[in-house]
Design a protein around this motif. Structure first.
Motif, PDB file in Angstrom:
ATOM      1  N   ARG A  92     -25.326  -9.002  44.342  1.00 45.58           N
ATOM      2  CA  ARG A  92     -24.984  -9.346  42.960  1.00 45.58           C
ATOM      3  C   ARG A  92     -26.173 -10.048  42.319  1.00 45.58           C
TER       4      ARG A  92
ATOM      5  N   LEU B 115     -23.295   0.479  32.792  1.00 44.90           N
ATOM      6  CA  LEU B 115     -23.129   0.614  34.239  1.00 44.90           C
ATOM      7  C   LEU B 115     -22.008  -0.283  34.775  1.00 44.90           C
TER       8      LEU B 115
ATOM      9  N   ALA C 207     -21.923  -3.517  34.787  1.00 45.90           N
ATOM     10  CA  ALA C 207     -22.497  -4.652  35.517  1.00 45.90           C
ATOM     11  C   ALA C 207     -22.792  -5.819  34.591  1.00 45.90           C
TER      12      ALA C 207
ATOM     13  N   GLY D 237     -29.670   0.997  38.047  1.00 50.86           N
ATOM     14  CA  GLY D 237     -28.556   1.214  38.972  1.00 50.86           C
ATOM     15  C   GLY D 237     -28.912   0.832  40.388  1.00 50.86           C
TER      16      GLY D 237
ATOM     17  N   VAL E 256     -25.502  -0.154  42.093  1.00 44.39           N
ATOM     18  CA  VAL E 256     -24.475   0.773  41.596  1.00 44.39           C
ATOM     19  C   VAL E 256     -25.112   2.153  41.405  1.00 44.39           C
TER      20      VAL E 256
ATOM     21  N   ARG F 142     -22.843   5.160  40.294  1.00 40.48           N
ATOM     22  CA  ARG F 142     -22.432   5.028  38.894  1.00 40.48           C
ATOM     23  C   ARG F 142     -23.595   5.388  37.969  1.00 40.48           C
TER      24      ARG F 142
END
Length: 245
Positions: free
Chosen positions: A21, A38, A40, A119, A124, A127
């Protein structure tokens, strides 16, 4: 012609992969839009004042001279920048021990690469691949409008425009237009007489004002959709196509 470049964009001056994260500060509305698209946005701990502000993110100033001490206090894993406009921030960030990542798109294909790069940083990847594939398909489905010799008015006093290799020029080309200043690169000011001499078929106004009173057809277009590299660039191309038609 809509494929992203095979060579990755500059990934910043550090190779370290952040944790699951990573904390990001985005200093460009386009980069912020990608992170939000995304899913996020919770990773954004700081954004510039022109970006959409996710809940919990701090505003850290403008694009040219952000509050670097405030950014440092947020303890980001990466500060996301766009060059060349923010090239001067690289040594300033490094001097504070902050890591930067440059995801500057050099056109729509480059933006797809920026989606994939962010990403990967955010963890991610799948995604990001789906988003990039979706945008690529929308690009392929575009049908250019009838070609018109076009002047892009970015400001009216002084008269500021965009030439070859700029983001708005690349969108105009995809929309079907022909930039009357395509022989020049980058952003620059021009004289009224110079525009008059080239006699464009159309003037596209890309700023909040009404635009200069040219003796040519004039259409205002939402400047954020055309000037800001982000995930809404398809809407920018479509808005230019409507103006050309």
């Amino acid at each position: 012609m809509f494929e992203p470049p095979s060579k990755p964009l500059a990934a910043g001056c550090f190779k370290a992969r952040p944790g699951p994260r990573p904390r990001l500060v985005s200093l460009n509305p386009g980069a912020t839009s990608i992170v939000i698209a995304l899913g996020a946005e919770e990773n954004l701990v700081g954004v510039d004042k022109f970006s959409q502000r996710p809940r919990g993110a701090e505003v850290v100033g403008d694009l040219v001279s952000p509050d670097l001490e405030k950014i440092k206090a947020l303890e980001p894993d990466f500060v996301v920048i766009f060059t060349p406009a923010q090239e001067h921030l690289k040594p300033q960030l490094e001097a504070l021990g902050l890591k930067w990542v440059d995801v500057s798109p050099r056109g729509p294909g480059g933006l797809l690469e920026a989606v994939l790069q962010l990403g990967e940083i955010l963890g991610v990847e799948e995604r990001a691949r789906r988003l990039a594939d979706s945008l690529r398909e929308e690009l392929r489905a575009l049908k250019p409008a009838p070609a018109k010799r076009t002047f892009l008015e970015l400001s009216e006093n002084p008269i500021y425009t965009a030439g070859r290799g700029t983001w708005p020029d690349s969108l105009l080309l995809l929309a079907g237009g022909v930039n009357i200043f395509s022989e020049r690169e980058g952003y620059f000011t021009v004289q009224e007489e110079e525009v008059m001499r080239r006699r464009p078929d159309l003037v596209i106004v890309l700023h909040p004002g009404p635009g200069r009173n040219w003796p040519f057809k004039r259409v205002k277009v939402n400047e954020d959709l055309v000037l800001q590299p982000g995930v809404k660039f398809i809407e920018g191309i479509l808005s230019l196509q409507r103006a050309l038609r």
